[in-house]
Design an enzyme around this catalytic site. Structure first.
Site, short mmCIF file in Angstrom:
data_model
loop_
_atom_site.label_atom_id
_atom_site.label_comp_id
_atom_site.label_asym_id
_atom_site.label_seq_id
_atom_site.Cartn_x
_atom_site.Cartn_y
_atom_site.Cartn_z
CG ASP A 1 37.76 36.70 33.33
OD1 ASP A 1 38.84 36.76 32.72
OD2 ASP A 1 37.68 36.83 34.56
CG HIS B 1 41.15 35.86 40.26
ND1 HIS B 1 40.82 37.10 39.77
CD2 HIS B 1 42.47 35.97 40.62
CE1 HIS B 1 41.87 37.91 39.83
NE2 HIS B 1 42.89 37.24 40.33
NE ARG C 1 39.31 44.61 33.49
CZ ARG C 1 39.49 43.76 34.50
NH1 ARG C 1 40.69 43.28 34.75
NH2 ARG C 1 38.47 43.41 35.27
CB SER D 1 46.28 37.19 40.78
OG SER D 1 45.61 38.21 40.09
CG HIS E 1 34.62 43.52 39.18
ND1 HIS E 1 35.27 44.31 40.09
CD2 HIS E 1 35.58 43.01 38.36
CE1 HIS E 1 36.57 44.30 39.82
NE2 HIS E 1 36.79 43.53 38.78
C1 LIG Z 1 33.50 38.28 40.72
C2 LIG Z 1 32.75 37.73 41.92
C3 LIG Z 1 33.54 36.57 42.53
C4 LIG Z 1 32.62 38.86 42.95
O1 LIG Z 1 32.07 38.30 44.12
P1 LIG Z 1 31.43 39.21 45.24
O2 LIG Z 1 32.27 40.40 45.50
O3 LIG Z 1 31.10 38.33 46.41
O4 LIG Z 1 30.09 39.71 44.50
P2 LIG Z 1 28.71 40.18 45.12
O5 LIG Z 1 28.90 41.03 46.32
O6 LIG Z 1 27.92 40.72 43.99
O7 LIG Z 1 28.05 38.80 45.61
C5 LIG Z 1 26.77 38.80 46.24
C6 LIG Z 1 26.05 37.51 45.88
O8 LIG Z 1 25.78 37.52 44.46
C7 LIG Z 1 26.29 36.35 43.88
N1 LIG Z 1 26.83 36.62 42.55
C8 LIG Z 1 27.77 37.54 42.21
N2 LIG Z 1 28.04 37.44 40.91
C9 LIG Z 1 27.26 36.46 40.42
C10 LIG Z 1 27.13 35.87 39.13
N3 LIG Z 1 27.86 36.25 38.10
N4 LIG Z 1 26.23 34.86 38.98
C11 LIG Z 1 25.48 34.43 40.04
N5 LIG Z 1 25.60 34.93 41.29
C12 LIG Z 1 26.48 35.94 41.45
C13 LIG Z 1 27.43 35.92 44.80
O9 LIG Z 1 27.75 34.55 44.61
C14 LIG Z 1 26.83 36.23 46.17
O10 LIG Z 1 25.92 35.21 46.47
P3 LIG Z 1 25.79 34.65 48.00
O11 LIG Z 1 25.47 35.84 48.84
O12 LIG Z 1 24.71 33.63 47.92
O13 LIG Z 1 27.14 34.07 48.34
C15 LIG Z 1 31.32 37.25 41.51
O14 LIG Z 1 30.64 38.31 40.86
C16 LIG Z 1 31.33 36.02 40.63
O15 LIG Z 1 31.37 34.90 41.14
N6 LIG Z 1 31.29 36.22 39.26
C17 LIG Z 1 31.38 35.10 38.34
C18 LIG Z 1 32.82 34.64 38.20
C19 LIG Z 1 33.65 35.63 37.41
O16 LIG Z 1 33.26 36.08 36.35
N7 LIG Z 1 34.85 35.94 37.93
C20 LIG Z 1 35.77 36.87 37.28
C21 LIG Z 1 35.77 38.17 38.00
S1 LIG Z 1 36.72 39.41 37.16
#
Ligand SMILES: CC(C)(COP(=O)(O)OP(=O)(O)OC[C@H]1O[C@@H](n2cnc3c(N)ncnc32)[C@H](O)[C@@H]1OP(=O)(O)O)[C@@H](O)C(=O)NCCC(=O)NCCS
Length: 299
Positions: A232, A131, A186, A101, A177
């Site tokens: 979240d 997000h 947070r 965002s 994250h």
């Molecule tokens: C926040 C988020 C999008 C960050 O993504 P990112 O920077 O790509 O995170 P990473 O580098 O740790 O990702 C590496 C792998 O772990 C996975 N991963 C990361 N968080 C995960 C979670 N909570 N549950 C399952 N898998 C997860 C990713 O999907 C990725 O898998 P892939 O290589 O098969 O695509 C991710 O942690 C996520 O999807 N979290 C859940 C949604 C969420 O809570 N969002 C709010 C964020 S404030």
């Protein structure tokens, strides 16, 4: 620098027809302040129309702070909920510019789009489940867990449910994250609020149990950079406790708060004269050079 811009005021005929010449820095500041001031009223009107039969949001009390007025406009009078909203609106404002965002608002604003358009674009990003919508996803996920296991869930049942989520190709919402590598502060301050005000709430206890189990499993998965909870993972539980049960509204609430962060950044972008932003474009030849491949090999 001066540019031609459209200006919306009540005195002017229409937003589209009227064109004025105003320095973009000044306009950006004015519009951002205007937007931050009006957002709670707009958001509270939407809430009342959707969930409170279109009842009036009442009048703004200039003696009260921003959060207190917003909470009152939404129709809540519990001082503890107002206190929660102060916390909520502060911690969701922003923490750095790289999230979807904040970055989208910056990107769209870099084309000198006005703050209304830039913020709207940012909100479209916030609406994604990876997000801002994650807070709603958490609640849906926890509700499903509760329906399957009941409130006295064991650690083994939790583990089974989490693995089932992961094996079905979904993420565990509220965990992970892009930048943080530890429990989101947070999350921690919301947990502290819950420990103080609602330690016996069943949903809070469930979220607390998940905190003990999820990080271990995500670590075991082997690819998650940050197995710890983010902001979240907790917010929905607190809102539910005080009677704000309309999950579809949670990301709107998040957006009202986020405006504070992304719009102040936008004012700085304009004040510093930051340039239009775009990803770097590369020719096929450039890409081949980058990876050390010859044209023949690539073919
Ligand atoms: C926040 C988020 C999008 C960050 O993504 P990112 O920077 O790509 O995170 P990473 O580098 O740790 O990702 C590496 C792998 O772990 C996975 N991963 C990361 N968080 C995960 C979670 N909570 N549950 C399952 N898998 C997860 C990713 O999907 C990725 O898998 P892939 O290589 O098969 O695509 C991710 O942690 C996520 O999807 N979290 C859940 C949604 C969420 O809570 N969002 C709010 C964020 S404030």
């Amino acid at each position: 620098m001066y540019v031609q811009v459209h200006v919306a005021t009540h005195e002017l005929d229409s937003w589209e027809k009227t064109v004025m010449t105003v320095p973009p820095k000044l306009l950006c500041f004015e519009d951002s302040m205007d937007l931050i001031a009006k957002l709670p009223t707009v958001a509270a009107t939407i809430y009342r129309n959707l969930y409170r039969d279109g009842t009036s949001i009442g009048a703004i009390d200039p003696a009260k702070d921003w959060s207190a007025n917003f909470t009152a406009m939404l129709g809540y009078d519990d001082p503890q909920f107002t206190e929660l909203m102060r916390l909520y609106l502060t911690i969701h404002s922003d923490h750095e510019g790289g999230n979807v965002s904040a970055h989208t608002t910056h990107l769209v604003g870099s084309a000198l789009s006005d703050p209304y358009l830039s913020f709207a674009a940012g909100m479209n990003g916030l609406a994604g489940p990876l997000h801002g919508l994650a807070n709603q996803e958490v609640l849906l996920w926890v509700t499903k867990l509760r329906a399957e296991t009941g409130d006295d869930v064991t650690e083994d049942q939790l583990k089974e449910f989490i693995w089932k989520t992961l094996k079905s190709g979904q993420v565990v919402p509220g965990y992970g994250h892009a930048v943080l590598r530890k429990t989101d502060p947070r999350y921690t301050c919301q947990r502290e609020f819950a420990l103080k005000h609602l330690p016996d709430d069943k949903l809070f206890k469930l979220v607390a149990k998940l905190y003990n189990v999820v990080p271990g499993i995500l670590t075991e998965l082997g690819k998650v950079a940050n197995p710890w909870p983010n902001v979240d993972a907790h917010s929905g539980v607190l809102l539910q406790y005080y009677g704000m049960t309309e999950m579809n509204y949670y990301t709107v609430l998040f957006g009202v708060s986020r405006a504070l962060g992304v719009l102040s950044s936008l004012v700085w972008d304009r004040a510093l004269g930051l340039p239009i932003e775009r990803p770097k474009s590369m020719s096929t030849e450039g890409l081949q050079k980058l990876v050390g491949a010859s044209a023949a090999k690539a073919a």
